[in-house]
Design an enzyme around this catalytic site. Structure first.
Site, PDB file in Angstrom:
ATOM      1  N   TYR A  27      -8.524  -6.774   5.634  1.00  0.00           N
ATOM      2  CA  TYR A  27      -8.774  -7.247   4.273  1.00  0.00           C
ATOM      3  C   TYR A  27      -7.578  -8.008   3.730  1.00  0.00           C
ATOM      4  O   TYR A  27      -6.445  -7.816   4.162  1.00  0.00           O
ATOM      5  CB  TYR A  27      -9.109  -6.083   3.327  1.00  0.00           C
ATOM      6  CG  TYR A  27      -7.917  -5.206   3.021  1.00  0.00           C
ATOM      7  CD1 TYR A  27      -7.105  -5.456   1.924  1.00  0.00           C
ATOM      8  CD2 TYR A  27      -7.590  -4.149   3.853  1.00  0.00           C
ATOM      9  CE1 TYR A  27      -5.994  -4.669   1.662  1.00  0.00           C
ATOM     10  CE2 TYR A  27      -6.487  -3.356   3.597  1.00  0.00           C
ATOM     11  CZ  TYR A  27      -5.690  -3.625   2.500  1.00  0.00           C
ATOM     12  OH  TYR A  27      -4.592  -2.851   2.252  1.00  0.00           O
ATOM     13  N   PHE A  37      -2.166  -9.285  -3.556  1.00  0.00           N
ATOM     14  CA  PHE A  37      -1.432  -8.043  -3.802  1.00  0.00           C
ATOM     15  C   PHE A  37      -1.332  -7.169  -2.556  1.00  0.00           C
ATOM     16  O   PHE A  37      -0.513  -6.261  -2.504  1.00  0.00           O
ATOM     17  CB  PHE A  37      -2.019  -7.250  -4.981  1.00  0.00           C
ATOM     18  CG  PHE A  37      -3.459  -6.836  -4.799  1.00  0.00           C
ATOM     19  CD1 PHE A  37      -3.796  -5.715  -4.064  1.00  0.00           C
ATOM     20  CD2 PHE A  37      -4.475  -7.580  -5.378  1.00  0.00           C
ATOM     21  CE1 PHE A  37      -5.114  -5.335  -3.900  1.00  0.00           C
ATOM     22  CE2 PHE A  37      -5.796  -7.213  -5.232  1.00  0.00           C
ATOM     23  CZ  PHE A  37      -6.120  -6.087  -4.488  1.00  0.00           C
ATOM     24  N   ASP A  38      -2.168  -7.422  -1.549  1.00  0.00           N
ATOM     25  CA  ASP A  38      -2.096  -6.612  -0.333  1.00  0.00           C
ATOM     26  C   ASP A  38      -2.904  -7.297   0.763  1.00  0.00           C
ATOM     27  O   ASP A  38      -3.865  -8.019   0.477  1.00  0.00           O
ATOM     28  CB  ASP A  38      -2.653  -5.213  -0.590  1.00  0.00           C
ATOM     29  CG  ASP A  38      -2.287  -4.215   0.500  1.00  0.00           C
ATOM     30  OD1 ASP A  38      -1.407  -4.511   1.330  1.00  0.00           O
ATOM     31  OD2 ASP A  38      -2.886  -3.124   0.525  1.00  0.00           O
ATOM     32  N   ILE A  57     -11.324   2.822  -3.393  1.00  0.00           N
ATOM     33  CA  ILE A  57     -11.913   2.508  -4.695  1.00  0.00           C
ATOM     34  C   ILE A  57     -13.442   2.507  -4.600  1.00  0.00           C
ATOM     35  O   ILE A  57     -14.023   2.292  -3.536  1.00  0.00           O
ATOM     36  CB  ILE A  57     -11.393   1.164  -5.255  1.00  0.00           C
ATOM     37  CG1 ILE A  57     -11.742  -0.005  -4.338  1.00  0.00           C
ATOM     38  CG2 ILE A  57      -9.894   1.249  -5.552  1.00  0.00           C
ATOM     39  CD1 ILE A  57     -11.408  -1.372  -4.920  1.00  0.00           C
ATOM     40  N   PHE A 100     -11.633  -9.038  -2.687  1.00  0.00           N
ATOM     41  CA  PHE A 100     -11.224  -8.675  -1.329  1.00  0.00           C
ATOM     42  C   PHE A 100     -12.011  -9.506  -0.324  1.00  0.00           C
ATOM     43  O   PHE A 100     -13.245  -9.546  -0.385  1.00  0.00           O
ATOM     44  CB  PHE A 100     -11.521  -7.202  -1.028  1.00  0.00           C
ATOM     45  CG  PHE A 100     -10.725  -6.233  -1.842  1.00  0.00           C
ATOM     46  CD1 PHE A 100      -9.474  -5.823  -1.413  1.00  0.00           C
ATOM     47  CD2 PHE A 100     -11.234  -5.714  -3.021  1.00  0.00           C
ATOM     48  CE1 PHE A 100      -8.735  -4.912  -2.163  1.00  0.00           C
ATOM     49  CE2 PHE A 100     -10.511  -4.803  -3.771  1.00  0.00           C
ATOM     50  CZ  PHE A 100      -9.255  -4.400  -3.342  1.00  0.00           C
TER      51      PHE A 100
END
Length: 108
Positions: A27, A37-38, A57, A100
């Site tokens: 992802y 962010f990631d 989540i 995502f």
């Protein structure tokens, strides 16, 4: 509010994860402004987790079981299906919609 799924590449259409299955996913997570962010891709290692049991989540718990093995998709998670009012400081601000790009690599 919730999560939407936009398929980029179809999966096999046969193998879907069920609640409690272990999955491996690549992802890239971004904010609405495009700020990353990631990313498991940046780390070079897929993210592995149990799905549908509250370990990730809500947006992922609800969307990933709708993906089939090999599928690449964009998941758009509204704040109530992401980190909500608390956010994930300092990386994710409060009340953020998260995007995502995911690829379901493996189930169990």
């Amino acid at each position: 509010m919730g999560v939407t799924i936009e398929t980029l590449v179809a999966g096999d259409g046969v193998n879907f994860p069920k609640k409690g299955d272990q999955v491996a996913i690549h992802y890239v997570g971004t904010l609405l402004d495009g700020k990353k962010f990631d990313s498991s891709r940046d780390r070079g290692v897929p993210f592995e987790t149990q799905i549908g049991v509250g370990k990730v989540i809500r947006g992922w718990d609800e969307a990933v079981p709708q993906l089939s093995r090999g599928q690449k998709a964009i998941l758009t998670c509204t704040p109530d299906y992401a980190y909500g009012a608390r956010g994930f400081p300092p990386v994710i601000p409060a009340n953020s919609t998260l995007i995502f790009e995911v690829e379901l690599l493996k189930i169990n």
